[in-house]
Write an enzyme that holds these catalytic residues in place. Structure first.
Site, PDB file in Angstrom:
ATOM      1  CD  GLU A 204      -2.999  -1.173   2.184  1.00 33.78           C
ATOM      2  OE1 GLU A 204      -2.971  -0.257   3.034  1.00 33.78           O
ATOM      3  OE2 GLU A 204      -3.852  -2.070   2.183  1.00 33.78           O
ATOM      4  CG  ASP A 311     -12.026  -3.978   6.878  1.00 34.85           C
ATOM      5  OD1 ASP A 311     -12.885  -4.333   6.046  1.00 34.85           O
ATOM      6  OD2 ASP A 311     -10.803  -4.079   6.656  1.00 34.85           O
ATOM      7  CE  LYS A 336     -10.953  -2.920   3.275  1.00 32.76           C
ATOM      8  NZ  LYS A 336     -10.244  -4.024   3.962  1.00 32.76           N
ATOM      9  CE  LYS A 387      -7.405   1.690   5.615  1.00 30.67           C
ATOM     10  NZ  LYS A 387      -7.503   0.438   6.412  1.00 30.67           N
TER      11      LYS A 387
END
Length: 425
Positions: A204, A311, A336, A387
């Site tokens: 990332e 999450d 997501k 994010k």
């Protein structure tokens, strides 16, 4: 004129060099939409399922089966439908799959089509994607959560937590927020290098130094914020993604790097102390995905002063989110698109969160592509937070660059969420 006349799926590579699905959708008027599907490294047990080929090709990770589904069953089911009927198209695909987790057609096949349809419809309407999806009120630019130190499943180091993030809450625009992040990122790189640490970047775009524990990582970040000329907690706040499911074993949290074991109450107290000591305003997956009691204890302990993001806990699933709301667990959801597998269900999860007073954070995955759809979706939903990794790797910066473009396009209508994005600040 907005009828779907062609759908083409193909196998491309993501940022880790693994195959993923890309889909093109063409409408009767010539409008075109393309979407590429991301993939995660640390995945929740309750996520929608990707369709992978198995076998030796691409070490089992090929997606030719999913591509075949796109070009065959899905094309047959929705060819001729109006691309502007997003809900109907998504529901048609969900019904065609027929499973609870999209395991028959594959969430990667369904999502690729769902997003490409929306992009084609946006082009047909002459609108940017954020405006097409979000309407005239889509104007809030999100605060980025920039992952600058990696641990856990995203790194080969002793740090048990997966992400250490900075949030430029004191910036006045997304353009300025990106500058804040970049300056801290490069300052951190120099400080790590001067201390003898490796400064290669991970999946990332963050650094993965060989630090002994979370406190050591946080100390480096706090020092780098100050060295870059910013005030921790005022200009730039801190955030954690513990990804606690990854080290939850037999009812306890096993910190292999620290050689410590904490029960759920000790875990909550440890996180509370870190939050107090280091200007931490958001903690993601501080407890494991099925440790509902631990989540409740953590929420009762610090939920009134720290954003607690689910999450793996919620996996962008409105039903699991409603369970959390009913139990008083967490106060935010990570969103997501590939966890749930369609645009409509993603938007429903954000709406469910907002109605309950929960915040929502639009998110990438560790396996990304140059596709910048989530930047548009963050603005479309006015969720106020995103994010999308560090300030390195084009698969991450593509999203920041798209946000900068959107802010420029909105002009005086644009508003950077800043501190207001986190309701507790």
């Amino acid at each position: 004129m907005t009828a779907i006349i062609d759908i083409v799926g193909r196998e491309i590579l993501d940022s880790r060099g693994n195959p993923t699905v890309e889909v093109d959708v063409v409408l009767e008027d010539g409008s075109f939409g393309r979407a590429a599907v991301p993939s995660g490294a640390s995945t929740g047990a309750h996520e929608a399922v990707e369709l992978r080929d198995g076998g030796s090709r691409y070490l089992g990770k090929g997606v030719e089966k999913a591509v075949e589904v796109v070009n065959g069953k899905i094309f047959d089911a929705i060819a001729g439908m109006d691309a502007e009927s997003q809900l109907l198209i998504d529901q048609t695909l969900i019904d065609l799959d027929g499973s609870a987790n999209k395991g028959n057609l594959g969430a990667n096949a369904i999502l690729g089509v769902s997003l490409a349809v929306a992009k084609a419809a946006a082009q047909a309407s002459g609108l940017p994607l954020y405006r097409y999806v979000g309407g005239t009120n889509a104007h809030v630019l999100p605060v980025p959560m920039m992952n600058i130190i990696n641990g856990g499943a995203h790194a080969d180091n002793p740090i048990d937590f997966q992400e250490f993030m900075i949030l430029p809450v004191g910036a006045t625009s997304i353009r300025e927020a990106v500058r804040y992040g970049s300056e801290v990122f490069h300052t951190l790189k120099k400080r790590l290098k001067d201390a003898g640490h490796n400064t290669n970047v991970g999946d990332e775009g963050g650094f993965a130094p060989n630090l002994k524990n979370a406190q050591a990582a946080l100390d480096f970040i706090m020092e780098s914020i100050e060295k870059a000329g910013f005030k921790p907690g005022e200009d730039i706040a801190l955030g954690l993604d513990c990804a606690a499911t990854e080290f939850f074993k037999d009812g306890n949290y096993v910190y292999e790097g620290e050689r410590k074991t904490r029960d759920p109450k000790a875990q909550a107290k440890y996180l509370a102390k870190l939050a107090s000591d280091y200007s931490i305003v958001t903690i993601e997956d501080g407890m494991a995905e099925d440790d509902w009691e631990g989540w409740k204890y953590l929420t009762d302990l610090i939920g009134n002063k720290c954003q607690l993001v689910g999450d793996d806990l919620f996996v962008t699933n409105s039903a699991r989110l409603r369970d959390g709301i009913r139990l008083g667990v967490a106060n935010s959801i990570l969103v997501k698109v590939n966890q749930i597998g369609s645009l409509s269900e993603t938007l429903d999860a954000v709406e469910t969160a907002h109605k309950a007073g929960y915040t929502a954070v639009m998110s990438h995955r560790s396996g990304e592509t140059e596709d910048s759809t989530i930047a548009d979706l963050a603005v479309a939903t006015n969720c106020g937070q995103i994010k999308t990794g560090s300030l390195a790797r084009s698969d991450r910066t593509a999203k920041y660059n798209q946000l900068i473009r959107i802010e420029e396009e909105l002009g005086k209508q644009a508003r950077y969420a800043g501190r207001s994005a986190l309701k507790l600040l």
